[in-house]
Design an enzyme around this catalytic site. Structure first.
Site, PDB file in Angstrom:
ATOM      1  N   HIS A 170      22.224  52.129  31.493  1.00 49.83           N
ATOM      2  CA  HIS A 170      22.597  50.782  31.913  1.00 49.83           C
ATOM      3  C   HIS A 170      24.025  50.433  31.465  1.00 49.83           C
ATOM      4  O   HIS A 170      24.782  49.814  32.211  1.00 49.83           O
ATOM      5  CB  HIS A 170      21.609  49.757  31.356  1.00 49.83           C
ATOM      6  CG  HIS A 170      21.768  48.394  31.941  1.00 49.83           C
ATOM      7  ND1 HIS A 170      21.596  48.131  33.285  1.00 49.83           N
ATOM      8  CD2 HIS A 170      22.109  47.206  31.367  1.00 49.83           C
ATOM      9  CE1 HIS A 170      21.815  46.853  33.512  1.00 49.83           C
ATOM     10  NE2 HIS A 170      22.130  46.264  32.369  1.00 49.83           N
ATOM     11  N   LYS A 171      24.360  50.835  30.256  1.00 47.40           N
ATOM     12  CA  LYS A 171      25.715  50.688  29.728  1.00 47.40           C
ATOM     13  C   LYS A 171      25.948  51.823  28.726  1.00 47.40           C
ATOM     14  O   LYS A 171      24.993  52.436  28.231  1.00 47.40           O
ATOM     15  CB  LYS A 171      25.900  49.344  28.998  1.00 47.40           C
ATOM     16  CG  LYS A 171      25.727  48.120  29.868  1.00 47.40           C
ATOM     17  CD  LYS A 171      25.919  46.832  29.053  1.00 47.40           C
ATOM     18  CE  LYS A 171      25.683  45.602  29.926  1.00 47.40           C
ATOM     19  NZ  LYS A 171      25.859  44.345  29.157  1.00 47.40           N
ATOM     20  N   TYR A 198      24.043  51.300  25.618  1.00 45.67           N
ATOM     21  CA  TYR A 198      22.589  51.344  25.733  1.00 45.67           C
ATOM     22  C   TYR A 198      22.171  52.785  26.017  1.00 45.67           C
ATOM     23  O   TYR A 198      21.785  53.152  27.130  1.00 45.67           O
ATOM     24  CB  TYR A 198      22.102  50.392  26.828  1.00 45.67           C
ATOM     25  CG  TYR A 198      22.328  48.935  26.518  1.00 45.67           C
ATOM     26  CD1 TYR A 198      22.302  48.478  25.208  1.00 45.67           C
ATOM     27  CD2 TYR A 198      22.565  48.010  27.533  1.00 45.67           C
ATOM     28  CE1 TYR A 198      22.508  47.136  24.912  1.00 45.67           C
ATOM     29  CE2 TYR A 198      22.780  46.663  27.239  1.00 45.67           C
ATOM     30  CZ  TYR A 198      22.753  46.237  25.924  1.00 45.67           C
ATOM     31  OH  TYR A 198      22.961  44.907  25.625  1.00 45.67           O
ATOM     32  N   ASP A 223      17.444  46.003  36.163  1.00 46.90           N
ATOM     33  CA  ASP A 223      18.639  45.253  36.553  1.00 46.90           C
ATOM     34  C   ASP A 223      19.719  46.177  37.104  1.00 46.90           C
ATOM     35  O   ASP A 223      20.433  45.848  38.059  1.00 46.90           O
ATOM     36  CB  ASP A 223      19.246  44.507  35.356  1.00 46.90           C
ATOM     37  CG  ASP A 223      18.255  43.910  34.392  1.00 46.90           C
ATOM     38  OD1 ASP A 223      17.110  44.394  34.340  1.00 46.90           O
ATOM     39  OD2 ASP A 223      18.631  42.990  33.668  1.00 46.90           O
TER      40      ASP A 223
END
Length: 408
Positions: free
Chosen positions: A155-156, A159, A166
């Site tokens: 996700h990032k 992360y 999302d």
């Protein structure tokens, strides 16, 4: 039985009756226009980039401005294009450099405004190349995006080994939309299909028909189930992002692409789960979807708008049967009744919006982001969050199309 009315009470009854008539006469498209106009007035130029300002390249601004451009196709108003151009276009230089965008953070969230950039390039009268250059810079992020061992996008960067529902919305529709402009478009479609397949395989729960918010491939995060790696609850907006992602990527997949039927099947499976947990009394959805009236839980606007938008679009495009129409209409009516309120003359608000929620990282609002029920219901509730305003505008466009006929 004789009834006695004072002049004042009779006027109140008549006013109530007239107000009800006026409300019932407002079409979904007109509701979209009302909230769009209200939100533009509230925001002014606060979303636009200024060297001394606070605006940042942000997925919520991307969602709202894209909804304005979509609204302009059904209710033409130059103000919508102008607002989107100012808000998103202001970040992009002549050669496509994007102010405040940090590619080294590998945030999937940062890719979402790319859809507005592409739309501005396609709809502009002079097709400003800087928008397409900006899209190209965003696409480069995919080349080095960190991945889980089986290929899922983190996700990032911070992360580690995590896929969130999302992120499918933030990245997949943009990548699919860029397919025709890439040298090898089939690679983009294959990547998008893989991300959807992986997140569904890891997060879907057959017992509820819902998907968990996040999955940790390493199974080491405090919020992760040590056996499955999944977070512990079904957060409404995470499911809403995912639902919108599925219908949106299908806009760009070639009709004969091999993975297309599987994506449609995934949408159909998700839709059954979403309708299963629709609140019977109000027609809208709960913040923690399967916990109903558990103390602290609440009916939440952003997820409800996302679900109505995705379901209605699914019906309009033939991905879902018209058996979903009653649930869609009940959901849309429930949003109007429970979440839309007047702020005065010609101004409207969307209430009961969860401000933000995530997994891990820094504590939010004094609470650890542990994916627990208490965490999700403890985040701030606000009015007019763009994560709800944008989907509400889009939902009205879609409901208008299948229920009232397309309007111009």
């Amino acid at each position: 039985m004789k009834m006695n009315f004072t002049r004042t009470s009779l006027l109140l009854v008549l006013l109530s009756f007239c107000t009800s008539c006026v409300t019932q006469a407002v079409t979904p498209l007109e509701w979209s226009v009302r909230l769009a106009n209200s939100e533009m007035a509230r925001r002014g130029d606060s979303l636009a980039w200024k060297p001394e300002g606070k605006a940042r390249w942000d997925y919520t601004a991307g969602l709202f401005t894209l909804s304005l451009l979509k609204l302009n196709e059904s209710a033409s108003d130059g103000r919508y294009v102008a607002f989107a151009t100012n808000a998103i276009g202001s970040f992009v230089s002549q050669y496509g450099e994007i102010a405040t965008y940090k590619p080294e953070e590998y945030q999937l969230d940062a890719l979402n405004p790319g859809k507005t950039l592409l739309a501005l390039w396609l709809t502009g009268t002079n097709h400003e190349e800087r928008y397409l250059f900006g899209c190209a810079k965003l696409v480069l992020q995919f080349e080095h995006q960190p991945r889980t061992p089986d290929g899922g996008f983190w996700h990032k960067q911070r992360y580690t080994n995590q896929m969130w529902l999302d992120g499918i919305y933030m990245a997949a529709p943009f990548y699919a939309a860029m397919g025709p402009y890439l040298k090898m478009p089939d690679e983009a479609y294959a990547e998008v299909a893989q991300q959807i397949r992986l997140v569904d395989a890891h997060t879907y729960d057959a017992a509820t028909g819902l998907n968990y918010h996040g999955w940790d491939a390493a199974k080491v995060q405090p919020w992760a189930n040590p056996a499955t790696g999944c977070s512990s609850n079904f957060w409404g907006r995470a499911m809403g992002w995912y639902a919108m992602a599925l219908v949106d990527v299908l806009d760009y997949f070639p009709t004969n692409y091999p993975a297309r039927p599987q994506i449609i099947a995934t949408l159909q499976k998700l839709s059954k789960g979403v309708v299963k947990w629709q609140d019977a009394k109000t027609g809208v959805w709960w913040q923690v979807m399967d916990q109903g009236e558990r103390q602290g839980n609440y009916l939440e606007a952003t997820a409800s708008a996302m679900f109505v938008c995705a379901l209605a679009k699914g019906v309009n495009h033939g991905y879902l049967s018209r058996e979903y129409v009653p649930a869609i209409e009940k959901g849309y009516a429930g949003i109007i009744k429970n979440f839309i309120q007047s702020d005065g003359e010609k101004s409207w608000s969307l209430t009961q919006c969860c401000s933000v929620a995530g997994l891990g990282g820094s504590p939010s609002n004094g609470k650890m982001r542990d994916g627990s029920f208490d965490y999700y219901v403890g985040e701030p509730i606000v009015n007019n969050d763009l994560k709800g305003v944008g989907p509400f505008i889009l939902a009205g466009i879609e409901v208008q199309q299948f229920h009232h006929g397309h309007s111009n």
